[in-house]
Design a protein around this motif. Structure first.
Motif, PDB file in Angstrom:
ATOM      1  N   MET A   1       0.846  -1.170   0.000  1.00  0.00           N
ATOM      2  CA  MET A   1       0.000   0.000   0.000  1.00  0.00           C
ATOM      3  C   MET A   1       0.894   1.235   0.000  1.00  0.00           C
ATOM      4  O   MET A   1       1.913   1.271   0.662  1.00  0.00           O
ATOM      5  N   ARG A   2       0.472   2.228  -0.751  1.00  0.00           N
ATOM      6  CA  ARG A   2       1.179   3.513  -0.803  1.00  0.00           C
ATOM      7  C   ARG A   2       0.231   4.609  -0.348  1.00  0.00           C
ATOM      8  O   ARG A   2      -0.982   4.452  -0.395  1.00  0.00           O
ATOM      9  N   ALA A   3       0.805   5.737   0.084  1.00  0.00           N
ATOM     10  CA  ALA A   3       0.014   6.878   0.526  1.00  0.00           C
ATOM     11  C   ALA A   3       0.377   8.097  -0.310  1.00  0.00           C
ATOM     12  O   ALA A   3       1.549   8.338  -0.584  1.00  0.00           O
ATOM     13  N   ARG A   4      -0.664   8.830  -0.723  1.00  0.00           N
ATOM     14  CA  ARG A   4      -0.471  10.050  -1.515  1.00  0.00           C
ATOM     15  C   ARG A   4      -0.947  11.250  -0.705  1.00  0.00           C
ATOM     16  O   ARG A   4      -2.080  11.285  -0.222  1.00  0.00           O
ATOM     17  N   PHE A   5      -0.094  12.241  -0.574  1.00  0.00           N
ATOM     18  CA  PHE A   5      -0.408  13.468   0.154  1.00  0.00           C
ATOM     19  C   PHE A   5      -1.580  14.184  -0.492  1.00  0.00           C
ATOM     20  O   PHE A   5      -1.606  14.380  -1.706  1.00  0.00           O
ATOM     21  N   LEU A   6      -2.573  14.562   0.315  1.00  0.00           N
ATOM     22  CA  LEU A   6      -3.702  15.334  -0.190  1.00  0.00           C
ATOM     23  C   LEU A   6      -3.667  16.774   0.300  1.00  0.00           C
ATOM     24  O   LEU A   6      -3.978  17.685  -0.456  1.00  0.00           O
ATOM     25  N   GLY A   7      -3.306  16.973   1.559  1.00  0.00           N
ATOM     26  CA  GLY A   7      -3.262  18.336   2.065  1.00  0.00           C
ATOM     27  C   GLY A   7      -2.945  18.387   3.545  1.00  0.00           C
ATOM     28  O   GLY A   7      -3.057  17.404   4.256  1.00  0.00           O
ATOM     29  N   LYS A   8      -2.546  19.585   3.949  1.00  0.00           N
ATOM     30  CA  LYS A   8      -2.125  19.827   5.323  1.00  0.00           C
ATOM     31  C   LYS A   8      -2.940  20.977   5.895  1.00  0.00           C
ATOM     32  O   LYS A   8      -3.359  21.879   5.173  1.00  0.00           O
ATOM     33  N   ASP A   9      -3.156  20.962   7.196  1.00  0.00           N
ATOM     34  CA  ASP A   9      -3.906  22.016   7.873  1.00  0.00           C
ATOM     35  C   ASP A   9      -3.278  23.370   7.549  1.00  0.00           C
ATOM     36  O   ASP A   9      -2.106  23.598   7.832  1.00  0.00           O
ATOM     37  N   PRO A  10      -4.045  24.284   6.945  1.00  0.00           N
ATOM     38  CA  PRO A  10      -3.476  25.590   6.588  1.00  0.00           C
ATOM     39  C   PRO A  10      -3.051  26.406   7.807  1.00  0.00           C
ATOM     40  O   PRO A  10      -2.235  27.311   7.679  1.00  0.00           O
ATOM     41  N   ASP A  11      -3.577  26.072   8.973  1.00  0.00           N
ATOM     42  CA  ASP A  11      -3.205  26.785  10.194  1.00  0.00           C
ATOM     43  C   ASP A  11      -2.141  26.041  11.002  1.00  0.00           C
ATOM     44  O   ASP A  11      -1.877  26.383  12.150  1.00  0.00           O
ATOM     45  N   SER A  12      -1.539  25.025  10.394  1.00  0.00           N
ATOM     46  CA  SER A  12      -0.533  24.225  11.087  1.00  0.00           C
ATOM     47  C   SER A  12       0.678  25.076  11.455  1.00  0.00           C
ATOM     48  O   SER A  12       1.180  25.847  10.640  1.00  0.00           O
ATOM     49  N   ILE A  13       1.113  24.923  12.667  1.00  0.00           N
ATOM     50  CA  ILE A  13       2.289  25.654  13.137  1.00  0.00           C
ATOM     51  C   ILE A  13       3.540  24.883  12.728  1.00  0.00           C
ATOM     52  O   ILE A  13       3.674  23.693  13.009  1.00  0.00           O
ATOM     53  N   ASP A  24      -3.657   3.846  -1.974  1.00  0.00           N
ATOM     54  CA  ASP A  24      -3.929   3.286  -3.300  1.00  0.00           C
ATOM     55  C   ASP A  24      -4.533   1.886  -3.219  1.00  0.00           C
ATOM     56  O   ASP A  24      -4.430   1.115  -4.157  1.00  0.00           O
ATOM     57  N   ARG A  25      -5.174   1.582  -2.103  1.00  0.00           N
ATOM     58  CA  ARG A  25      -5.826   0.273  -1.987  1.00  0.00           C
ATOM     59  C   ARG A  25      -6.788   0.078  -3.148  1.00  0.00           C
ATOM     60  O   ARG A  25      -7.466   1.008  -3.575  1.00  0.00           O
ATOM     61  N   THR A  26      -6.864  -1.135  -3.649  1.00  0.00           N
ATOM     62  CA  THR A  26      -7.759  -1.409  -4.773  1.00  0.00           C
ATOM     63  C   THR A  26      -9.081  -2.020  -4.326  1.00  0.00           C
ATOM     64  O   THR A  26     -10.043  -2.012  -5.091  1.00  0.00           O
ATOM     65  N   ASP A  27      -9.152  -2.529  -3.105  1.00  0.00           N
ATOM     66  CA  ASP A  27     -10.388  -3.157  -2.642  1.00  0.00           C
ATOM     67  C   ASP A  27     -11.377  -2.157  -2.047  1.00  0.00           C
ATOM     68  O   ASP A  27     -12.576  -2.441  -1.966  1.00  0.00           O
ATOM     69  N   ARG A  28     -10.901  -0.961  -1.630  1.00  0.00           N
ATOM     70  CA  ARG A  28     -11.771   0.097  -1.115  1.00  0.00           C
ATOM     71  C   ARG A  28     -10.968   1.374  -0.944  1.00  0.00           C
ATOM     72  O   ARG A  28      -9.749   1.341  -0.812  1.00  0.00           O
ATOM     73  N   ALA A  29     -11.649   2.510  -0.953  1.00  0.00           N
ATOM     74  CA  ALA A  29     -10.980   3.797  -0.766  1.00  0.00           C
ATOM     75  C   ALA A  29     -10.717   4.015   0.720  1.00  0.00           C
ATOM     76  O   ALA A  29     -11.637   3.915   1.531  1.00  0.00           O
ATOM     77  N   THR A  30      -9.473   4.288   1.084  1.00  0.00           N
ATOM     78  CA  THR A  30      -9.122   4.554   2.471  1.00  0.00           C
ATOM     79  C   THR A  30      -8.216   5.769   2.558  1.00  0.00           C
ATOM     80  O   THR A  30      -7.606   6.176   1.559  1.00  0.00           O
ATOM     81  N   ARG A  69      -9.439  16.135  -3.279  1.00  0.00           N
ATOM     82  CA  ARG A  69      -8.248  16.034  -4.135  1.00  0.00           C
ATOM     83  C   ARG A  69      -8.009  14.613  -4.622  1.00  0.00           C
ATOM     84  O   ARG A  69      -7.270  14.399  -5.574  1.00  0.00           O
ATOM     85  N   ARG A  70      -8.631  13.638  -3.983  1.00  0.00           N
ATOM     86  CA  ARG A  70      -8.516  12.266  -4.454  1.00  0.00           C
ATOM     87  C   ARG A  70      -9.225  12.115  -5.795  1.00  0.00           C
ATOM     88  O   ARG A  70      -8.851  11.309  -6.622  1.00  0.00           O
ATOM     89  N   TYR A  71     -10.281  12.902  -5.980  1.00  0.00           N
ATOM     90  CA  TYR A  71     -11.117  12.827  -7.176  1.00  0.00           C
ATOM     91  C   TYR A  71     -11.186  14.198  -7.836  1.00  0.00           C
ATOM     92  O   TYR A  71     -12.238  14.848  -7.837  1.00  0.00           O
ATOM     93  N   PRO A  72     -10.097  14.666  -8.430  1.00  0.00           N
ATOM     94  CA  PRO A  72     -10.069  16.026  -8.976  1.00  0.00           C
ATOM     95  C   PRO A  72     -11.141  16.277 -10.043  1.00  0.00           C
ATOM     96  O   PRO A  72     -11.607  17.393 -10.193  1.00  0.00           O
ATOM     97  N   GLU A  73     -11.567  15.238 -10.751  1.00  0.00           N
ATOM     98  CA  GLU A  73     -12.574  15.442 -11.781  1.00  0.00           C
ATOM     99  C   GLU A  73     -13.945  15.771 -11.189  1.00  0.00           C
ATOM    100  O   GLU A  73     -14.798  16.315 -11.858  1.00  0.00           O
ATOM    101  N   ARG A  74     -14.134  15.511  -9.891  1.00  0.00           N
ATOM    102  CA  ARG A  74     -15.403  15.811  -9.232  1.00  0.00           C
ATOM    103  C   ARG A  74     -15.417  17.189  -8.591  1.00  0.00           C
ATOM    104  O   ARG A  74     -16.460  17.658  -8.182  1.00  0.00           O
TER     105      ARG A  74
END
Length: 78
Positions: A1-13, A24-30, A69-74
């Motif tokens: 399994m791999r992980a793709r960055f989607l975003g970070k808290d804009p107020d993060s210190i 990138d699981r293929t059996d379900r979105a996680t 961001r996982r589904y940019p076309e939506r």
């Protein structure tokens, strides 16, 4: 399994967490959430037992918007 960055808290210190990742699981979105470990006894009592192989993570609502961001076309389509 791999992980793709989607975003970070804009107020993060200091550019740290909370952060949301898609897997990138293929059996379900996680997702993987990096956030603040929940330790408040009242919250833990409200939720109840958590299995040893799981944890609770608190993240701001602003971070959840990165889900799209996982589904940019939506984006922008409701």
């Amino acid at each position: 399994m791999r992980a793709r960055f989607l975003g970070k808290d804009p107020d993060s210190i200091g550019g740290n967490s909370p952060t949301l990742y898609a897997t990138d699981r293929t059996d379900r979105a996680t997702y993987i959430a990096q956030g603040w470990k929940v330790t408040d006894p009242r919250v833990l009592a409200d939720i109840g037992p958590v299995p040893d192989h799981e944890t609770l993570v608190e993240i701001p609502e602003d971070v959840l918007k990165f889900y799209t961001r996982r589904y940019p076309e939506r984006e922008g389509k409701n």
